[in-house]
Scaffold this active site. Structure first.
Site, PDB file in Angstrom:
ATOM      1  N   CYS A 261      -1.665  -3.370  14.402  1.00 47.67           N
ATOM      2  CA  CYS A 261      -1.594  -2.984  13.504  1.00 47.67           C
ATOM      3  C   CYS A 261      -2.193  -4.136  12.435  1.00 47.67           C
ATOM      4  O   CYS A 261      -1.782  -5.466  12.667  1.00 47.67           O
ATOM      5  CB  CYS A 261      -0.087  -2.788  13.220  1.00 47.67           C
ATOM      6  SG  CYS A 261       0.731  -2.763  11.422  1.00 47.67           S
TER       7      CYS A 261
ATOM      8  N   CYS B 165      -2.310   1.722   7.856  1.00 47.06           N
ATOM      9  CA  CYS B 165      -1.464   0.807   7.380  1.00 47.06           C
ATOM     10  C   CYS B 165      -1.885  -0.470   7.169  1.00 47.06           C
ATOM     11  O   CYS B 165      -2.344  -1.265   8.287  1.00 47.06           O
ATOM     12  CB  CYS B 165      -0.261   1.039   8.629  1.00 47.06           C
ATOM     13  SG  CYS B 165       1.116   0.145   8.258  1.00 47.06           S
TER      14      CYS B 165
ATOM     15  N   GLU C 247       0.849  -1.226  -0.129  1.00 51.04           N
ATOM     16  CA  GLU C 247      -0.062  -0.152   0.028  1.00 51.04           C
ATOM     17  C   GLU C 247       0.901   1.285  -0.173  1.00 51.04           C
ATOM     18  O   GLU C 247       1.925   1.466   0.516  1.00 51.04           O
ATOM     19  CB  GLU C 247      -0.969   0.061   1.262  1.00 51.04           C
ATOM     20  CG  GLU C 247      -1.849  -1.014   1.245  1.00 51.04           C
ATOM     21  CD  GLU C 247      -2.777  -0.824   2.506  1.00 51.04           C
ATOM     22  OE1 GLU C 247      -2.867   0.125   3.050  1.00 51.04           O
ATOM     23  OE2 GLU C 247      -3.490  -2.072   2.727  1.00 51.04           O
TER      24      GLU C 247
ATOM     25  N   CYS D  63       2.980   8.424   1.627  1.00 53.90           N
ATOM     26  CA  CYS D  63       3.438   7.611   2.499  1.00 53.90           C
ATOM     27  C   CYS D  63       3.922   6.271   1.856  1.00 53.90           C
ATOM     28  O   CYS D  63       3.047   5.787   0.891  1.00 53.90           O
ATOM     29  CB  CYS D  63       2.137   7.366   3.373  1.00 53.90           C
ATOM     30  SG  CYS D  63       2.251   5.889   4.652  1.00 53.90           S
TER      31      CYS D  63
ATOM     32  N   CYS E 138       5.314  -7.232   7.631  1.00 52.50           N
ATOM     33  CA  CYS E 138       6.255  -6.829   8.569  1.00 52.50           C
ATOM     34  C   CYS E 138       6.490  -7.904   9.485  1.00 52.50           C
ATOM     35  O   CYS E 138       5.582  -8.837   9.920  1.00 52.50           O
ATOM     36  CB  CYS E 138       5.561  -5.460   9.381  1.00 52.50           C
ATOM     37  SG  CYS E 138       6.671  -4.745  10.422  1.00 52.50           S
TER      38      CYS E 138
ATOM     39  N   CYS F  39       3.203  -5.696  15.717  1.00 53.32           N
ATOM     40  CA  CYS F  39       2.421  -4.725  16.761  1.00 53.32           C
ATOM     41  C   CYS F  39       1.108  -5.287  16.737  1.00 53.32           C
ATOM     42  O   CYS F  39       0.527  -5.777  15.747  1.00 53.32           O
ATOM     43  CB  CYS F  39       2.571  -3.311  16.254  1.00 53.32           C
ATOM     44  SG  CYS F  39       4.503  -2.915  16.353  1.00 53.32           S
TER      45      CYS F  39
HETATM   46  N1  SAH Z   1       7.242  -0.046  11.141  1.00 47.77           N
HETATM   47  C1  SAH Z   1       7.389   1.537  11.618  1.00 47.77           C
HETATM   48  C2  SAH Z   1       6.575   2.399  10.189  1.00 47.77           C
HETATM   49  C3  SAH Z   1       5.138   1.870  10.085  1.00 47.77           C
HETATM   50  S1  SAH Z   1       3.872   2.020  10.664  1.00 47.77           S
HETATM   51  C4  SAH Z   1       6.808   2.142  12.840  1.00 47.77           C
HETATM   52  O1  SAH Z   1       6.560   1.331  13.398  1.00 47.77           O
HETATM   53  O2  SAH Z   1       6.997   3.308  12.930  1.00 47.77           O
HETATM   54  C5  SAH Z   1       3.624   3.826  10.856  1.00 47.77           C
HETATM   55  C6  SAH Z   1       2.710   4.120  12.011  1.00 47.77           C
HETATM   56  O3  SAH Z   1       1.528   3.773  11.951  1.00 47.77           O
HETATM   57  C7  SAH Z   1       3.578   3.671  13.252  1.00 47.77           C
HETATM   58  O4  SAH Z   1       3.364   4.871  14.134  1.00 47.77           O
HETATM   59  C8  SAH Z   1       2.264   2.564  13.647  1.00 47.77           C
HETATM   60  O5  SAH Z   1       2.410   2.464  15.004  1.00 47.77           O
HETATM   61  C9  SAH Z   1       1.215   3.332  13.106  1.00 47.77           C
HETATM   62  N2  SAH Z   1      -0.084   2.441  13.001  1.00 47.77           N
HETATM   63  C10 SAH Z   1      -0.009   1.053  13.001  1.00 47.77           C
HETATM   64  N3  SAH Z   1      -1.252   0.609  12.940  1.00 47.77           N
HETATM   65  C11 SAH Z   1      -2.036   1.473  13.250  1.00 47.77           C
HETATM   66  C12 SAH Z   1      -3.493   1.759  13.604  1.00 47.77           C
HETATM   67  N4  SAH Z   1      -4.363   0.690  13.453  1.00 47.77           N
HETATM   68  N5  SAH Z   1      -3.777   2.734  13.671  1.00 47.77           N
HETATM   69  C13 SAH Z   1      -3.264   3.957  13.941  1.00 47.77           C
HETATM   70  N6  SAH Z   1      -2.004   3.834  13.648  1.00 47.77           N
HETATM   71  C14 SAH Z   1      -1.399   2.862  13.279  1.00 47.77           C
END
Ligand code: SAH
Length: 378
Positions: free
Chosen positions: A117, A332, A90, A103, A110, A114
């Site tokens: 995510c 994301c 994406e 973006c 990944c 997390c």
């Molecule tokens: N791996 C990197 C970059 C990709 S994620 C990182 O962790 O920073 C980019 C941002 O989107 C990160 O801050 C992540 O925590 C956030 N993110 C992921 N899932 C999300 C969600 N469901 N709602 C809001 N932000 C989210």
């Protein structure tokens, strides 16, 4: 077939020379690929016809294909891009008044896992190449008459786990495409060795840290790698980054209802960042709903407001990520998951595993779309 996108001007000069042409022909190719939006070699009309034919035997421009695109009423556009091996990622196009940002994804999937995510669900498939990272930028540029001025590495993947390709892509954006390095942001979950390595490169990009909690205990509930890299270590690496690059940082703070969004958490964040003397803004991101086993939910509007006020009272600069793009599931990994689940049976997609989650998510999307509609009509 080798893609031109991803090659430096120097490498393109060598390509020209190896085909018996002068080096400046390589610079012409770079101009076409990086500045003039060429989509195929045939378009490069100032190259001799035979030379073009010869190039076409071994090379392609290498723009990713647009597998899907959703455009929101505010012109935010979410792309699903496909590479020749069939893998998809994406990318998002985000026009904000004067500036136009994109973006970008850095990996297919990944490995960070997390809990909140959508990308985490399928794990990691593979790294993107530098060409595939900037290919997203160039594809979105080819679809818009407005010049893209900024790029954030906040799409799918952990940039600092695909370090070499990410560094190469930042240099290509800066040197060949002409984006100011200061307008580039790399976001990390907090990969300490990667932050320290980045501090040694002379590329003054903005570093964004996905902090999401003021203490290790809360952070570990959300981010598996928090067990490996403690907040104190991450902030030490950040301090080194600031010392070497003279750039401020951004701390991203994802707000999840009832998990990390209380005034106490806000005060904890204030004292953490103040005691460590790490200069940086806090970017508050209300959780974009993804169905999780923990039942994570969006924070109340009032708690976001209160959290922000508490940070400001403590002397921190807080911004709030605009909640645009909901209508097109611009968090994301969400679009890809929804689409994968609708495209069962292609053998490579984890569609069956995702279907129940995606179905819930579709329900939530509809609710969010309605909410956004209501906000807009106010
Ligand atoms: N791996 C990197 C970059 C990709 S994620 C990182 O962790 O920073 C980019 C941002 O989107 C990160 O801050 C992540 O925590 C956030 N993110 C992921 N899932 C999300 C969600 N469901 N709602 C809001 N932000 C989210």
């Amino acid at each position: 077939m080798q893609p031109f996108i991803g090659m430096t001007i120097k490498e393109l000069e060598v390509v020209a020379q190896e085909a018996g042409q002068p080096a400046y022909r390589g610079r012409q190719i770079a101009e076409w690929v990086y500045r003039r939006g060429a989509q195929n070699i045939e378009e490069m009309t100032d190259l001799p016809k035979e030379f073009r034919a010869r190039l076409a035997e071994s090379f392609t421009v290498g723009l990713p294909e647009v597998a899907h695109c959703d455009v929101a009423p505010d012109d935010t556009a979410k792309y699903l891009m496909r590479f020749p091996d069939g893998q998809t990622i994406e990318s998002v196009f985000l026009p904000y008044g004067e500036r136009v940002s994109v973006c970008l994804s850095t990996q297919i999937g990944c490995a960070a896992g997390c809990r909140f995510c959508a990308t985490a669900i399928g794990g990691l498939s593979r790294n993107l190449t530098a060409g595939e990272i900037i290919g997203q930028f160039l594809r979105m540029q080819s679809q818009s008459s407005r010049r893209i001025s900024h790029a954030v590495y906040m799409g799918m993947g952990e940039p600092l786990w695909n370090y070499d390709a990410v560094i190469a892509s930042l240099r290509l954006l800066g040197n060949e495409i002409g984006v100011s390095l200061r307008n580039l942001t790399v976001s990390t979950v907090g990969v300490v060795p990667g932050i320290r390595a980045l501090a040694q490169e002379s590329i003054p990009v903005t570093l964004a840290i996905s902090l999401h909690a003021p203490d290790d205990e809360t952070r570990e509930r959300l981010i598996p790698t928090a067990r490996k890299w403690k907040i104190a270590e991450i902030l030490d690496a950040c301090a080194e980054y600031v010392r070497r690059t003279h750039r401020d940082l951004t701390f991203e703070y994802l707000l999840i209802g009832g998990v990390n969004d209380s005034p106490d958490h806000a005060r904890g964040l204030v004292s953490l960042l103040k005691s460590r003397h790490v200069p940086g803004n806090v970017n508050l991101i209300p959780f974009n709903y993804v169905s999780t086993p923990q039942g994570f939910r969006r924070p109340e509007r009032e708690s976001v407001q209160r959290f922000r006020e508490e940070l400001e009272r403590g002397g921190l600069v807080a911004t709030q990520r605009m909640t645009r793009g909901h209508a097109i599931s611009a968090a994301c990994g969400q679009l890809r998951r929804t689409l994968l689940s609708g495209a069962k049976g292609n053998g490579t997609s984890p569609a069956n595993d995702l279907e129940p989650i995606a179905a819930l998510e579709r329900g939530e999307r509809i609710e969010l779309m309605a909410r956004q509609g209501a906000e807009e009509s106010r």
